[in-house]
Design a protein around this motif. Structure first.
Motif, PDB file in Angstrom:
ATOM      1  N   ARG A  19     -90.269 -29.798  -2.230  1.00 60.97           N
ATOM      2  CA  ARG A  19     -90.348 -30.807  -1.181  1.00 60.97           C
ATOM      3  C   ARG A  19     -91.316 -30.375  -0.069  1.00 60.97           C
ATOM      4  O   ARG A  19     -91.966 -31.215   0.555  1.00 60.97           O
ATOM      5  CB  ARG A  19     -88.965 -31.058  -0.564  1.00 60.97           C
ATOM      6  CG  ARG A  19     -87.987 -31.733  -1.501  1.00 60.97           C
ATOM      7  CD  ARG A  19     -88.379 -33.161  -1.833  1.00 60.97           C
ATOM      8  NE  ARG A  19     -88.471 -34.011  -0.657  1.00 60.97           N
ATOM      9  CZ  ARG A  19     -88.841 -35.275  -0.654  1.00 60.97           C
ATOM     10  NH1 ARG A  19     -89.193 -35.843  -1.803  1.00 60.97           N
ATOM     11  NH2 ARG A  19     -88.905 -35.982   0.455  1.00 60.97           N
ATOM     12  N   GLU A  75     -82.319 -37.449   7.896  1.00 64.26           N
ATOM     13  CA  GLU A  75     -81.096 -37.454   8.688  1.00 64.26           C
ATOM     14  C   GLU A  75     -80.439 -36.072   8.641  1.00 64.26           C
ATOM     15  O   GLU A  75     -80.694 -35.257   7.742  1.00 64.26           O
ATOM     16  CB  GLU A  75     -80.111 -38.512   8.190  1.00 64.26           C
ATOM     17  CG  GLU A  75     -79.647 -38.294   6.756  1.00 64.26           C
ATOM     18  CD  GLU A  75     -78.730 -39.397   6.255  1.00 64.26           C
ATOM     19  OE1 GLU A  75     -78.896 -40.544   6.736  1.00 64.26           O
ATOM     20  OE2 GLU A  75     -77.859 -39.107   5.410  1.00 64.26           O
ATOM     21  N   PHE A  76     -79.556 -35.841   9.629  1.00 64.19           N
ATOM     22  CA  PHE A  76     -78.811 -34.576   9.694  1.00 64.19           C
ATOM     23  C   PHE A  76     -77.614 -34.786  10.611  1.00 64.19           C
ATOM     24  O   PHE A  76     -77.518 -35.782  11.341  1.00 64.19           O
ATOM     25  CB  PHE A  76     -79.698 -33.429  10.215  1.00 64.19           C
ATOM     26  CG  PHE A  76     -80.184 -33.645  11.624  1.00 64.19           C
ATOM     27  CD1 PHE A  76     -79.436 -33.240  12.706  1.00 64.19           C
ATOM     28  CD2 PHE A  76     -81.408 -34.265  11.864  1.00 64.19           C
ATOM     29  CE1 PHE A  76     -79.873 -33.443  14.003  1.00 64.19           C
ATOM     30  CE2 PHE A  76     -81.867 -34.472  13.154  1.00 64.19           C
ATOM     31  CZ  PHE A  76     -81.093 -34.058  14.233  1.00 64.19           C
ATOM     32  N   PRO A 132     -80.141 -26.394   2.328  1.00 63.01           N
ATOM     33  CA  PRO A 132     -79.772 -27.769   1.944  1.00 63.01           C
ATOM     34  C   PRO A 132     -79.869 -28.755   3.109  1.00 63.01           C
ATOM     35  O   PRO A 132     -80.183 -29.921   2.906  1.00 63.01           O
ATOM     36  CB  PRO A 132     -78.330 -27.625   1.441  1.00 63.01           C
ATOM     37  CG  PRO A 132     -78.213 -26.209   1.034  1.00 63.01           C
ATOM     38  CD  PRO A 132     -79.071 -25.431   1.971  1.00 63.01           C
ATOM     39  N   LYS A 133     -79.578 -28.278   4.311  1.00 61.20           N
ATOM     40  CA  LYS A 133     -79.633 -29.163   5.473  1.00 61.20           C
ATOM     41  C   LYS A 133     -81.069 -29.589   5.757  1.00 61.20           C
ATOM     42  O   LYS A 133     -81.330 -30.733   6.125  1.00 61.20           O
ATOM     43  CB  LYS A 133     -79.028 -28.455   6.685  1.00 61.20           C
ATOM     44  CG  LYS A 133     -78.580 -29.399   7.777  1.00 61.20           C
ATOM     45  CD  LYS A 133     -77.604 -28.733   8.722  1.00 61.20           C
ATOM     46  CE  LYS A 133     -77.031 -29.735   9.702  1.00 61.20           C
ATOM     47  NZ  LYS A 133     -76.002 -29.153  10.583  1.00 61.20           N
ATOM     48  N   THR A 181     -74.068 -38.980  12.278  1.00 65.08           N
ATOM     49  CA  THR A 181     -75.336 -38.656  11.613  1.00 65.08           C
ATOM     50  C   THR A 181     -76.507 -39.118  12.483  1.00 65.08           C
ATOM     51  O   THR A 181     -76.505 -40.242  12.991  1.00 65.08           O
ATOM     52  CB  THR A 181     -75.415 -39.322  10.233  1.00 65.08           C
ATOM     53  OG1 THR A 181     -74.357 -38.818   9.423  1.00 65.08           O
ATOM     54  CG2 THR A 181     -76.759 -39.043   9.573  1.00 65.08           C
ATOM     55  N   ARG A 193     -82.116 -32.130   3.205  1.00 63.57           N
ATOM     56  CA  ARG A 193     -81.595 -33.472   3.520  1.00 63.57           C
ATOM     57  C   ARG A 193     -82.516 -34.183   4.513  1.00 63.57           C
ATOM     58  O   ARG A 193     -82.752 -35.385   4.390  1.00 63.57           O
ATOM     59  CB  ARG A 193     -80.187 -33.340   4.098  1.00 63.57           C
ATOM     60  CG  ARG A 193     -79.536 -34.675   4.429  1.00 63.57           C
ATOM     61  CD  ARG A 193     -78.209 -34.469   5.117  1.00 63.57           C
ATOM     62  NE  ARG A 193     -77.619 -35.712   5.555  1.00 63.57           N
ATOM     63  CZ  ARG A 193     -76.608 -35.804   6.411  1.00 63.57           C
ATOM     64  NH1 ARG A 193     -76.073 -34.686   6.924  1.00 63.57           N
ATOM     65  NH2 ARG A 193     -76.131 -36.982   6.775  1.00 63.57           N
ATOM     66  N   VAL A 194     -83.052 -33.452   5.476  1.00 62.45           N
ATOM     67  CA  VAL A 194     -83.971 -34.062   6.439  1.00 62.45           C
ATOM     68  C   VAL A 194     -85.231 -34.521   5.716  1.00 62.45           C
ATOM     69  O   VAL A 194     -85.752 -35.616   5.974  1.00 62.45           O
ATOM     70  CB  VAL A 194     -84.323 -33.066   7.567  1.00 62.45           C
ATOM     71  CG1 VAL A 194     -85.338 -33.687   8.533  1.00 62.45           C
ATOM     72  CG2 VAL A 194     -83.080 -32.654   8.329  1.00 62.45           C
ATOM     73  N   GLN A 228     -80.520 -39.979  12.768  1.00 60.37           N
ATOM     74  CA  GLN A 228     -81.705 -40.361  11.994  1.00 60.37           C
ATOM     75  C   GLN A 228     -82.956 -39.937  12.766  1.00 60.37           C
ATOM     76  O   GLN A 228     -83.046 -40.141  13.974  1.00 60.37           O
ATOM     77  CB  GLN A 228     -81.734 -41.886  11.801  1.00 60.37           C
ATOM     78  CG  GLN A 228     -80.561 -42.442  10.993  1.00 60.37           C
ATOM     79  CD  GLN A 228     -80.715 -42.187   9.508  1.00 60.37           C
ATOM     80  OE1 GLN A 228     -81.817 -41.938   9.017  1.00 60.37           O
ATOM     81  NE2 GLN A 228     -79.610 -42.241   8.781  1.00 60.37           N
ATOM     82  N   GLN A 240     -85.552 -35.353   2.565  1.00 58.24           N
ATOM     83  CA  GLN A 240     -85.302 -36.435   1.601  1.00 58.24           C
ATOM     84  C   GLN A 240     -84.800 -37.702   2.282  1.00 58.24           C
ATOM     85  O   GLN A 240     -85.246 -38.803   1.948  1.00 58.24           O
ATOM     86  CB  GLN A 240     -84.271 -35.965   0.563  1.00 58.24           C
ATOM     87  CG  GLN A 240     -84.804 -34.885  -0.365  1.00 58.24           C
ATOM     88  CD  GLN A 240     -83.735 -34.399  -1.330  1.00 58.24           C
ATOM     89  OE1 GLN A 240     -82.553 -34.528  -1.069  1.00 58.24           O
ATOM     90  NE2 GLN A 240     -84.154 -33.831  -2.442  1.00 58.24           N
ATOM     91  N   GLU A 241     -83.849 -37.562   3.229  1.00 56.46           N
ATOM     92  CA  GLU A 241     -83.183 -38.728   3.802  1.00 56.46           C
ATOM     93  C   GLU A 241     -83.590 -39.012   5.242  1.00 56.46           C
ATOM     94  O   GLU A 241     -83.291 -40.086   5.767  1.00 56.46           O
ATOM     95  CB  GLU A 241     -81.648 -38.538   3.754  1.00 56.46           C
ATOM     96  CG  GLU A 241     -81.096 -38.122   2.399  1.00 56.46           C
ATOM     97  CD  GLU A 241     -81.303 -39.185   1.349  1.00 56.46           C
ATOM     98  OE1 GLU A 241     -81.444 -40.362   1.723  1.00 56.46           O
ATOM     99  OE2 GLU A 241     -81.310 -38.846   0.140  1.00 56.46           O
TER     100      GLU A 241
END
Length: 756
Positions: free
Chosen positions: A606, A566-567, A556-557, A575, A560-561, A577, A563-564
């Protein structure tokens, strides 16, 4: 007591009480006065003041007052003989009471002469009480500093001086302050008494010369510590004989050499040299800096370039010797020059703007015409540097004659014009050749001529120009990392790094920290902040090899990178970017892993935006001869062998082999062949594999990877499954823990197997 005790009785209105009372007027014996009253309060309470003129018993006074004083009490007669001293005197100076008859002021202070004692006697007699500081000597010859309060009194018709002496050698605040100051400044002090030849030196002075013996600093010894001993000898003679003070920097005989600043000054009594005081200071650092500055100045003065230093008013503050030599001016002329003398075309308005621009930009570089005294000119390259010194804006200009350079540039320009006409003729040929060489340029070490693999490279070329996420699949050993390199190098991100992470080589517990970083204290062993690979790859590309080995809980982490962008680092509440292109690779079937619940479906989609299947070597057999030749040349060069080509039979054998290990297996085979065979042409041998994939050997051994797998399992059985630690399999195999874990994964060795 064996020494004479004066009869203390009323005489000339003087008694023991009056003497002590008079001494008590001095500021440092106020304590003694209080002590006297407290110790003898029974005496004073039992008597009226009017009775104080009666005779006071000597034994009672000495026992209760003088002997208990915290100071030395000494009585002298007119000849300087000591007629009485208290217990502290004997204790401090090291004498016994029987020595009293032989003690005088001249033993206590050897520097005092008879004439000086007489003067002192009359001075105390006249003033009644005086206070001064001096140096006394103990019985063992050691000197110490004292403060003396002397009072004149008469007793039974005889006159005496009573002295209260307080040692201040160790207790003085100022001496302690001086000692700290000496240590801070690397300064050591000394004092030479010319009357008795005694020498006092400070601890810091001894440290400067690495000795514990103060006699090493006596004039006859210290001179030999310096390279120019005669010079220092003359300096010491001058101050001791003629009171000629000195302050010089001398070079020592030490290795490495040191520089010691030595200063000396005479102390006079009248016109007589009484003492010499001096100091030593280690100034090696300062002297070496001065030497370096002199060297730099010499380099500057002898530089071929012209160097000027101007202030804001245009005054010429400094210039190199080359200025006078090149421009033809005398130094006397230059010393009176300013910028307007050297260049009459420069106005004050232009100069002020020029200085403002230098102050703002710090460095300016431009070309200028420089005039000589005879009126001739030359073209120069000028670098003007801003220097802020002592509150002034200075312009340090370095001027280089570029006449010859300009001449060469003109010649080059003409030459370029000649070849310019040839450029158009070459462009058509270049355009034709570009298609042929493009593959080598774009794909570096990827060697191929097969049409099937050319299609793979076409896909790489198309996706490289975008920021699209790429998933490279294919069997192990097909060169997936080379494709990732090619995508990055042909992308717009190629000025930033390609960060590579192999999931199979990392223990599960370290993958998150490796990818995303951590803060100090985030977990046991996190003793400092760590920057993760995603941060390092910002604005670049990250290659996640063996993505199928990523733990399910971390997926999931990564999603997130993707999709967004960021982590959060481990242990951080902030957070981060990032702008990272992700290229992933795997030899596993991720869709089957999704069915087994070992890989997230959303993460797969993805990653699988632009899939590239890296075909195995058996599907691009036309490339086997090219690759084999490349590896032959590579390993022959390393091994110092003479191989230049492969025989036709060798190529045929290689073409018939399916290469389950793909290009990596081919490379290993050629490397093994180079080691085993000799000659200029590589012929078939025992190193060649059978068509079924087993290597031909005389003893029927398995493939190299199978041998490795069997051996690792054997060692794991020996360690009962332990991988890490001093008794683990990694230690026995002389491998890092991470490397062994990766190899076990690749060979299919599961840690859950019972190795006991």
């Amino acid at each position: 007591m064996s020494f004479h005790r004066p009869n203390l009785c009323q005489n000339e209105n003087t008694s023991v009480f009056n003497v002590l009372h008079g001494l008590a007027q001095n500021r440092f014996v106020i304590f003694c006065r209080k002590f006297y009253y407290l110790r003898n309060i029974d005496i004073f309470l039992g008597r009226k003041i009017s009775k104080m003129n009666n005779l006071i018993p000597f034994e009672g006074v000495s026992q209760k007052l003088i002997e208990d004083f915290p100071y030395e009490v000494i009585w002298f007669d007119e000849t300087g003989q000591i007629v009485y001293a208290n217990e502290l005197f004997f204790k401090r100076l090291g004498y016994s009471k029987k020595d009293i008859s032989n003690l005088s002021i001249f033993e206590l202070n050897p520097t005092v002469t008879i004439e000086e004692w007489r003067e002192h006697w009359h001075s105390v007699e006249k003033q009644g009480t005086i206070n001064f500081k001096d140096t006394h000597k103990r019985k063992d010859g050691k000197l110490y500093e004292v403060e003396v309060y002397a009072q004149f009194f008469s007793n039974n018709g005889k006159s005496f001086i009573s002295a209260l002496v307080n040692e201040i050698t160790e207790s003085s605040f100022y001496r302690n302050l001086l000692g700290h100051t000496e240590r801070l400044t690397n300064v050591g002090g000394w004092k030479l008494n010319l009357q008795d030849g005694s020498l006092i030196v400070t601890e810091e002075a001894l440290k400067l010369f690495d000795t514990e013996d103060r006699d090493d600093l006596l004039p006859g010894n210290i001179v030999h510590r310096f390279k120019d001993s005669k010079q220092y000898q003359e300096l010491l003679k001058g101050v001791m004989r003629k009171a000629k003070a000195f302050d010089e920097i001398l070079e020592t005989n030490d290795q490495p050499t040191r520089y010691i600043r030595s200063a000396g000054q005479a102390i006079l009594k009248g016109d007589k040299i009484f003492k010499i005081i001096g100091a030593y200071q280690d100034v090696t650092d300062q002297q070496e800096r001065q030497n370096a500055l002199r060297l730099y100045k010499q380099i500057l003065d002898n530089a071929e370039d012209l160097v000027y230093v101007y202030n804001r008013e245009g005054e010429l503050l400094h210039y190199s010797n080359s200025v006078a030599r090149v421009l033809g001016f005398d130094k006397e002329e230059l010393d009176d020059f300013n910028i307007f003398h050297l260049d009459q075309n420069i106005t004050k308005e232009w100069w002020n703007e020029h200085m403002d621009e230098i102050a703002e930009k710090k460095v300016l570089r431009f070309e200028w015409m420089i005039s000589r005294k005879d009126g001739t000119k030359f073209q120069a390259d000028i670098t003007a540097n801003h220097i802020r010194f002592e509150g002034q804006d200075l312009n340090c200009a370095i001027i280089r004659d570029i006449t010859e350079r300009k001449k060469r540039e003109s010649e080059l320009f003409n030459a370029f014009e000649e070849i310019k006409s040839l450029k158009q003729l070459l462009e058509q040929e270049n355009e034709y050749l570009q298609t042929e060489i493009k593959r080598n340029i774009n794909f570096d070490n990827i060697i191929c001529k097969s049409d099937s693999y050319a299609k793979v490279l076409e896909e790489v070329e198309k996706v490289a120009k975008t920021d699209t996420t790429v998933l490279i699949t294919g069997e192990s050993g097909t060169g997936k990392e080379l494709l990732a390199n090619s995508i990055h190098e042909n992308s717009q991100r190629n000025k930033r790094p390609l960060i590579k992470v192999n999931m199979a080589t990392l223990p599960n517990e370290l993958i998150e920290s490796e990818l995303f970083g951590h803060k100090k204290g985030a977990f046991t062993g996190a003793t400092a902040d760590k920057v993760g690979k995603f941060t390092l790859a910002d604005e670049g590309t990250i290659f996640l090899d063996e993505i199928g080995e990523m733990p399910l809980e971390l997926q999931p982490k990564l999603l997130r990178v993707l999709q967004e962008g960021e982590f959060d680092a481990l242990g951080s509440n902030k957070t981060t970017q990032v702008d990272v292109r992700i290229i992933a690779a795997t030899n596993r079937n991720l869709e089957e892993m999704i069915k087994d619940g070992k890989f997230r479906e959303d993460l797969f989609y993805r990653l699988n935006v632009f899939p590239i299947y890296n075909i195995p070597l058996r599907d691009r057999k036309e490339d086997i001869p090219l690759l084999a030749q490349y590896f032959l040349e590579k390993y022959a060069s390393k091994a110092g062998k003479a191989f230049r080509k492969l025989s036709k039979k060798t190529i045929d054998k290689l073409m018939d082999y399916p290469f389950p290990g793909n290009i990596r297996e081919l490379e290993n085979l050629i490397e093994r062949a180079v080691i085993l065979e000799e000659g200029t042409t590589l012929f078939p041998g025992s190193w060649l594999p059978n068509s079924n994939g087993d290597v031909k050997t005389d003893d029927g051994l398995k493939t190299f990877e199978e041998i490795q797998k069997d051996h690792i399992i054997k060692v794991l059985k020996h360690t009962k499954g332990r991988v890490s630690g001093p008794n683990g399999a990694a230690t026995i195999l002389a491998m890092k823990d991470k490397t062994l874990f990766a190899k076990m994964k690749r060979l299919g060795i599961e840690r859950q197997v019972n190795f006991k």
